[in-house]
Design an enzyme around this catalytic site. Structure first.
Site, PDB file in Angstrom:
ATOM      1  CE1 TYR A  77       0.355 -28.544-115.821  1.00 34.65           C
ATOM      2  CE2 TYR A  77       2.332 -30.447-114.837  1.00 34.65           C
ATOM      3  CZ  TYR A  77       1.217 -29.528-115.403  1.00 34.65           C
ATOM      4  OH  TYR A  77       0.185 -30.304-113.770  1.00 34.65           O
ATOM      5  CE1 TYR A 328     -13.704 -81.686-105.566  1.00 38.33           C
ATOM      6  CE2 TYR A 328     -13.676 -79.287-106.730  1.00 38.33           C
ATOM      7  CZ  TYR A 328     -14.008 -80.698-106.707  1.00 38.33           C
ATOM      8  OH  TYR A 328     -14.444 -81.415-108.158  1.00 38.33           O
ATOM      9  CG  PHE A 377       1.598 -38.121-112.626  1.00 36.48           C
ATOM     10  CD1 PHE A 377       0.423 -38.597-113.196  1.00 36.48           C
ATOM     11  CD2 PHE A 377       2.763 -36.846-113.878  1.00 36.48           C
ATOM     12  CE1 PHE A 377      -0.242 -37.886-113.897  1.00 36.48           C
ATOM     13  CE2 PHE A 377       1.689 -36.517-114.729  1.00 36.48           C
ATOM     14  CZ  PHE A 377       0.870 -36.471-114.715  1.00 36.48           C
TER      15      PHE A 377
END
Length: 688
Positions: A77, A328, A377
């Site tokens: 390849y 809060y 990859f």
């Protein structure tokens, strides 16, 4: 898991050591870390490459395996086949195949280059920033040096020379989907090595830095064009160098945001006169929360211990403590920030692994003389890290915005004027526009916080039907970081403005309480009042002052003293039921106090203008940040008076925003969180 604070402290020390030349990053395939990428990218640190005869022999052995397999009957390849969805084709023209690969990957939009050109801002927007490019080459070299890609030493050395000579290839910022690695960015970098006439790069120093074509660049640095042989083009571009490098820069910035969020939260507790109780060790040890929550609580408590404004715990008789517990955005800070700090550490671990991995396909196995096919990859791990980072940035930005809006709202800020106006509220709207700007920043951050990975589309003949979009995610993370720094800069400006107002308030109250005793003695000479009487009167006065900050001074003090007179009469009825106190005397007392209170207020405000920047006196360790902002950065208080305000609010906030680019502010945040015990105020200079 080590604490976020200690990890970031080590991280910043490493960046400093690299940047100052005390330590040298080494391209050896296994020791590159995030600080090294930051130093190489942003501080132009020059790394050393592992170039021993043994290393070069390993590299040559891998090249030999590729050459041997290229001659065999079995297709390989990217060596004797086409690429991706075109891998059905076969060829023995291995060098031409690599040229075809580089050519088809250079499809991004770039400016119309000319030799010796200085790019316009519009043209630069199409390209990677130059610091990114340095990081990309550095990270890619660290993968190639592992001798598993089949790339010759001459190619690796050529790429290294580009880095050493500060050559920054011009790379389009958009094109990569980070599927088979970051093909496009790395293809443009590789094209410079081949001397392609339409590939350009930055070269030169200072004002002489220009864009030149590749043949000119190679000539200037004494490098011959390289013709890639079997697999070399694929080895150069088939990796995650671009997305990993960009992610590392975002990681560094996110760590600084994590530190700053704790310092600014402590500062907000002080300015809103909040309680230290939510940060006590017992509360968090008993509840057995997550390590990050314990760490955030301990850090903030350490900062608050020496504060004169943050209250240790609720006291029922405190006139400013009608709200039994803080809202809060103060009380829940450890619970909110803790998981964010832990996520940042997880993200860094992901990147540390990615930086020292072989991200090629196929991978050369020298011992077996075989090429292993896979998808190393695919930068999905990088995507995961950057998506975590963006969520962290959003959550921290949301907290900062909640604190900022509570600070600017006179209904919630415990006695500060609306919009932190120093002048008369009817004509001074001070930080109202900054409030709106902060909302804009947060809205954009919230949009960017959405995952990129859910927007994957199939590409390249349906071969890349799934892909990571890691580079896009990294870019958006840096965009979110930039916006968060804008919001934090606005918050810091507001906190420093509030510190000045608290100092004015403290001086004013001290003088007013003294006058209150004096005027009471003058107008009611026959009545003796004990300390308890004045404590009740003072407490009521505090409540009235806190509830009237949205009124102009004349109206405000008339109403305050009118209401205080009613309290005075009520207290008289309780204390001296049989005593005859003429109402006329009480009325004169009210009129005199109205005049005195306004006069004291105006004089205190005017007096502060003669010696400003004293807001750090009441602060704990956040005083170091106040001093840094006012002294080192020269950020001015906004007076709401056109004769005194010679710069815009935005220009002053921008001074803080620009400071985030320096190492100094990050080091200061660490110093505030871990510096010498009992420290408050100080020079604002961070020395670790």
């Amino acid at each position: 898991m080590s604490s976020h604070l200690s990890s970031v402290n080590q991280h910043l020390e490493s960046v400093r050591s690299y940047s100052r030349g005390q330590k040298t990053a080494v391209i050896d395939g296994h020791s590159v870390d995030v600080p090294a990428v930051v130093a190489v990218s942003r501080d132009a640190h020059l790394p050393r490459i592992a170039s021993s005869p043994e290393k070069q022999r390993e590299i040559a052995d891998a090249v030999a395996v590729v050459a041997k397999l290229a001659l065999g009957e079995q297709s390989q390849y990217g060596i004797t086949t086409g690429f991706g969805g075109s891998a059905t084709t076969r060829t023995k023209q291995t060098a031409l195949l690599q040229k075809a690969l580089i050519a088809h990957c250079q499809a991004g939009i770039v400016p119309a280059f000319k030799n010796g050109q200085v790019l316009t801002p519009e043209e630069q927007e199409l390209l990677f920033p130059q610091d990114w490019i340095r990081g990309v080459m550095f990270v890619r070299l660290n993968s190639l040096i592992r001798a598993q890609s089949g790339t010759r030493w001459i190619v690796i050395e050529g790429l290294y020379k580009l880095l050493l000579h500060d050559v920054a290839p011009c790379v389009p910022i958009r094109q990569s989907i980070s599927a088979s690695g970051d093909l496009a960015p790395l293809a443009y970098i590789s094209g410079v090595l081949t001397g392609h006439p339409d590939n350009y790069a930055w070269y030169g120093q200072g004002a002489e830095r220009r864009v030149y074509d590749s043949p000119t660049i190679l000539q200037k640095i004494g490098l011959q064009p390289i013709e890639f042989i079997a697999k070399e083009g694929l080895s150069l571009i088939n990796g995650t160098g671009a997305s990993s490098a960009v992610a590392c820069l975002g990681m560094h910035d996110c760590h600084i945001i994590g530190l700053a969020s704790q310092v600014l939260s402590a500062f907000a507790v002080e300015m809103l006169k909040g309680f230290q109780e939510p940060f006590t060790p017992y509360l968090h040890e008993a509840a057995r929360p997550h390590p990050g929550q314990i760490e955030a609580a301990a850090n903030i408590r350490r900062v608050l211990l020496s504060s004169k404004l943050a209250r240790p715990h609720h006291v029922e008789s405190d006139p400013e403590a009608a709200l039994r517990q803080d809202r809060y955005c103060l009380r829940s800070v450890p619970q909110w920030l803790g998981p964010q700090l832990e996520d940042l550490l997880v993200a860094q671990k992901i990147l540390d692994v990615e930086l020292n991995s072989t991200t090629d396909n196929p991978i050369v196995d020298v011992q077996k003389e075989y090429l292993h096919h896979g998808a190393n990859f695919m930068a999905m791990a990088v995507t995961s890290a950057t998506e975590k980072m963006r969520l962290v940035v959003h959550h921290i930005a949301k907290l900062m915005f909640a604190q900022l809006t509570e600070l600017l709202n006179h209904s919630t800020n415990c006695g500060l004027p609306p919009n932190l106006a120093v002048g008369e509220p009817s004509v001074d709207y001070s930080l109202k526009g900054a409030d709106i700007a902060a909302a804009a920043y947060l809205s954009e951050i919230a949009y960017l916080a959405n995952p990129v990975s859910t927007h994957v589309v199939s590409a390249e003949m349906h071969n890349q039907s799934i892909n990571s979009l890691a580079l896009i995610s990294g870019r958006y993370t840096l965009d979110a970081v930039k916006l968060c720094f804008m919001l934090m800069s606005t918050h810091i400006f507001a906190l420093c403005q509030a510190a000045d107002l608290r100092t004015i308030e403290a001086t004013f109250r001290s003088k007013l309480f003294s006058v209150l005793r004096t005027e009471t003695a003058v107008h009611l000479p026959g009545v003796r009042f004990d300390d308890n009487f004045f404590t009740h009167l003072n407490n009521r006065l505090i409540v009235l002052l806190n509830g009237s900050t949205d009124q102009d001074s004349t109206t405000r003090f008339e109403r305050v003293m009118g209401d205080l007179a009613s309290t005075f009469i009520s207290l008289l009825n309780d204390e001296t039921a049989t005593m005859d106190v003429p109402l006329k005397a009480i009325n004169q007392w009210r009129i005199s106090l109205t005049r005195h209170s306004r006069q004291i207020f105006m004089e205190t405000r005017a007096g502060y203008a003669k010696s400003p920047d004293a807001g750090g006196k009441l602060l704990g360790r956040t005083g170091m940040l106040y001093t840094y902002v006012r002294g080192v950065l020269g950020v001015k208080m906004h007076w709401g008076d056109p004769t005194m305000d010679k710069t815009t609010i935005g220009s002053e906030i921008a001074k803080i925003f620009r400071a985030w680019k320096s190492a100094e502010i990050a080091e200061l945040m660490v110093r505030i969180l871990v510096g010498p015990e009992g420290g408050s105020g100080g020079s604002g200079r961070a020395k670790l």
